[in-house]
Design a protein around this motif. Sequence first.
Motif, mmCIF file in Angstrom:
data_model
loop_
_atom_site.group_PDB
_atom_site.id
_atom_site.type_symbol
_atom_site.label_atom_id
_atom_site.label_comp_id
_atom_site.label_asym_id
_atom_site.label_seq_id
_atom_site.Cartn_x
_atom_site.Cartn_y
_atom_site.Cartn_z
ATOM 1 N N ASP A 65 -13.065 -71.612 14.782
ATOM 2 C CA ASP A 65 -13.154 -72.788 14.153
ATOM 3 C C ASP A 65 -12.081 -73.498 13.742
ATOM 4 O O ASP A 65 -11.067 -73.036 13.153
ATOM 5 C CB ASP A 65 -14.223 -72.593 13.058
ATOM 6 C CG ASP A 65 -15.390 -72.207 13.182
ATOM 7 O OD1 ASP A 65 -15.836 -72.097 14.397
ATOM 8 O OD2 ASP A 65 -16.076 -71.787 12.289
ATOM 9 N N ASP A 100 -13.266 -83.154 15.918
ATOM 10 C CA ASP A 100 -13.722 -82.633 17.199
ATOM 11 C C ASP A 100 -13.015 -82.629 18.248
ATOM 12 O O ASP A 100 -12.936 -81.759 19.201
ATOM 13 C CB ASP A 100 -15.273 -83.479 17.434
ATOM 14 C CG ASP A 100 -15.877 -83.013 18.644
ATOM 15 O OD1 ASP A 100 -16.322 -81.914 18.655
ATOM 16 O OD2 ASP A 100 -16.004 -83.803 19.519
ATOM 17 N N ALA A 103 -10.725 -79.654 18.333
ATOM 18 C CA ALA A 103 -11.335 -78.706 18.884
ATOM 19 C C ALA A 103 -11.464 -78.606 20.223
ATOM 20 O O ALA A 103 -11.027 -77.572 20.774
ATOM 21 C CB ALA A 103 -12.757 -78.731 18.433
ATOM 22 N N SER A 107 -9.520 -75.687 22.376
ATOM 23 C CA SER A 107 -10.363 -75.105 23.414
ATOM 24 C C SER A 107 -9.714 -74.761 24.945
ATOM 25 O O SER A 107 -9.381 -73.907 25.479
ATOM 26 C CB SER A 107 -11.688 -75.826 23.713
ATOM 27 O OG SER A 107 -12.533 -74.920 24.502
ATOM 28 N N ARG A 125 -17.087 -71.075 21.994
ATOM 29 C CA ARG A 125 -17.225 -72.714 21.970
ATOM 30 C C ARG A 125 -16.431 -72.799 20.677
ATOM 31 O O ARG A 125 -16.859 -72.419 19.530
ATOM 32 C CB ARG A 125 -18.705 -73.304 21.773
ATOM 33 C CG ARG A 125 -18.538 -74.509 21.636
ATOM 34 C CD ARG A 125 -20.116 -75.286 21.528
ATOM 35 N NE ARG A 125 -19.919 -76.718 21.048
ATOM 36 C CZ ARG A 125 -20.285 -77.252 20.153
ATOM 37 N NH1 ARG A 125 -20.535 -76.357 18.949
ATOM 38 N NH2 ARG A 125 -19.972 -78.346 19.640
ATOM 39 N N ARG A 127 -15.603 -74.897 17.543
ATOM 40 C CA ARG A 127 -16.385 -75.667 16.511
ATOM 41 C C ARG A 127 -15.198 -76.227 15.530
ATOM 42 O O ARG A 127 -14.074 -75.654 15.446
ATOM 43 C CB ARG A 127 -17.544 -74.968 15.688
ATOM 44 C CG ARG A 127 -18.581 -74.462 16.817
ATOM 45 C CD ARG A 127 -19.490 -73.529 15.815
ATOM 46 N NE ARG A 127 -18.760 -72.639 15.192
ATOM 47 C CZ ARG A 127 -19.600 -72.074 13.946
ATOM 48 N NH1 ARG A 127 -20.740 -72.125 13.785
ATOM 49 N NH2 ARG A 127 -18.854 -71.210 13.342
ATOM 50 N N SER A 128 -15.711 -77.421 14.950
ATOM 51 C CA SER A 128 -14.896 -78.054 14.013
ATOM 52 C C SER A 128 -15.787 -78.202 12.650
ATOM 53 O O SER A 128 -16.849 -78.404 12.662
ATOM 54 C CB SER A 128 -14.314 -79.220 14.451
ATOM 55 O OG SER A 128 -15.407 -80.219 14.922
ATOM 56 N N GLN A 129 -14.906 -78.368 11.743
ATOM 57 C CA GLN A 129 -15.704 -78.565 10.433
ATOM 58 C C GLN A 129 -14.489 -79.131 9.300
ATOM 59 O O GLN A 129 -13.318 -79.007 9.607
ATOM 60 C CB GLN A 129 -15.874 -77.076 10.046
ATOM 61 C CG GLN A 129 -17.033 -77.015 8.732
ATOM 62 C CD GLN A 129 -17.496 -75.585 8.437
ATOM 63 O OE1 GLN A 129 -16.698 -74.726 7.784
ATOM 64 N NE2 GLN A 129 -18.488 -75.381 9.060
ATOM 65 N N PRO A 149 -20.284 -81.750 10.171
ATOM 66 C CA PRO A 149 -19.632 -80.351 9.737
ATOM 67 C C PRO A 149 -18.864 -80.741 8.684
ATOM 68 O O PRO A 149 -17.562 -80.723 8.721
ATOM 69 C CB PRO A 149 -19.148 -80.059 10.901
ATOM 70 C CG PRO A 149 -18.784 -81.211 11.757
ATOM 71 C CD PRO A 149 -19.783 -82.164 11.377
#
Length: 209
Positions: A65, A100, A103, A107, A125, A127-129, A149
């Motif tokens: 993340d 995002d 991220a 990736s 995967r 993810r972002s927050q 998020p």
Amino acid sequence: RMPAELVSCGDPAVEIGGEFELHCAREFRDNLPPGFVIATNVHIPRPGGEFYEYDVIVSAPGLCDVLELKCITPDVMVFEDIITSPQTGFSIDRVFSKVDHKAKVLSSRRQKPPFPSGPLHRAIRVRSQVVVPSETKITFSIPDHSRNPIVTLAESITRYRSYATGVAQFRDATAAREISNAWKSFRDDSTRAQRKTSKYLGRFVIRRQ
């Protein structure tokens, strides 16, 4: 009890933002179990000689993340791609789309060394927050936007602790060791890249002499 592993890849921002970054890094380290790797102040190149800066990347078997830390208090109102503090008037535009995109960049970077290439790692995967202080009150302008998020630091820690106890994949000791070794190697490579050369000043490209 052993804490999570903290891997610092650079220096935090200055003033209150940097203080919040340091506070979050310590809280994640001290409150998450072994198996989590907390990489802080990560820089990843973008095309054209620019870099993305990552406040915190949380990795564990089956999980990766990107966390964007925003020290907004005492309240935050969440819109589709903007967050504001009604009390102070402070606002941040395109906050979710930016993190995002970070991220997505991470990736693709994870597909190359020193990151492990086994099927478990490739299936993750990223993810972002967005994370705000534990005491901040989060309000969503439209209830449906609650899927965005954004969580408090305390909520984020609770979610990761729940993941550690509820997901069998997390107990894969080999995968955890591979993740730890990869981030330590990435940190060491980043440190070497900070030196001054004819083409780079630290991590910045020298466009003309």
